[in-house]
Design an enzyme around this catalytic site. Sequence first.
Site, PDB file in Angstrom:
ATOM      1  N   CYS A  14       0.859  -1.188   0.000  1.00 28.98           N
ATOM      2  CA  CYS A  14       0.000   0.000   0.000  1.00 28.98           C
ATOM      3  C   CYS A  14       0.891   1.232   0.000  1.00 28.98           C
ATOM      4  O   CYS A  14       2.010   1.202   0.512  1.00 28.98           O
ATOM      5  CB  CYS A  14      -0.882  -0.035   1.256  1.00 28.98           C
ATOM      6  SG  CYS A  14      -1.897   1.427   1.539  1.00 28.98           S
ATOM      7  N   GLY A  15       0.393   2.314  -0.543  1.00 32.03           N
ATOM      8  CA  GLY A  15       1.146   3.562  -0.502  1.00 32.03           C
ATOM      9  C   GLY A  15       1.393   4.049   0.924  1.00 32.03           C
ATOM     10  O   GLY A  15       2.305   4.828   1.167  1.00 32.03           O
TER      11      GLY A  15
END
Length: 189
Positions: free
Chosen positions: A66-67
């Site tokens: 995930c970012g």
Amino acid sequence: MKIVLFVVLALVLISFQYYSKKKQQTEVQNKISFYDLKTNTLQGDAFDFSTLKGKKVLIVNTASKCGLTPQYEGLQELYEKYKNKNFVILGFPSNDFLFQEPGNSTEIASFCKLNYGVSFPMMEKIKVKGRNKHVVYQFLTEKKNNGIKDSKVKWNFQKYLINEQGVLEKVISPKTKPNAEEIINWIEK
């Protein structure tokens, strides 16, 4: 006629009060206590939330692709700074958002340790939304269980703050970093 009307109104009022009190008793009996919750760690060991009595707890749903994954670093720093001050972080890997946590328990544990040195308790991968939502997230997101508020998990790394009495106090946005002033102030108060 006035007496009959008065008696009927009195009976209706008594019935209403009786059923209202019964409903409140049932709701209290059905409410989940934070300290009654149980789950398993990434290693498959049982984890009983009753061991958290008297501690402030930050619960966060995590993902390795995930970012926001770099938040693991901030979470670990927060844990290191406050772990000896009745504070704990519980991480719950979840694959509920764009399949950003595809790994199994061994892969997740290895990723967290290798890349971020995670030493705070990591739990088994669970569902944090939908029909099969884990009981921990049923407590966190449903007012009927936590007694405080309904919420939805918006994305990976959403944070829930539980006080020393096992009461949900705050829901923190996924984008809010672990070292944010509102989190630090909550821990230190």
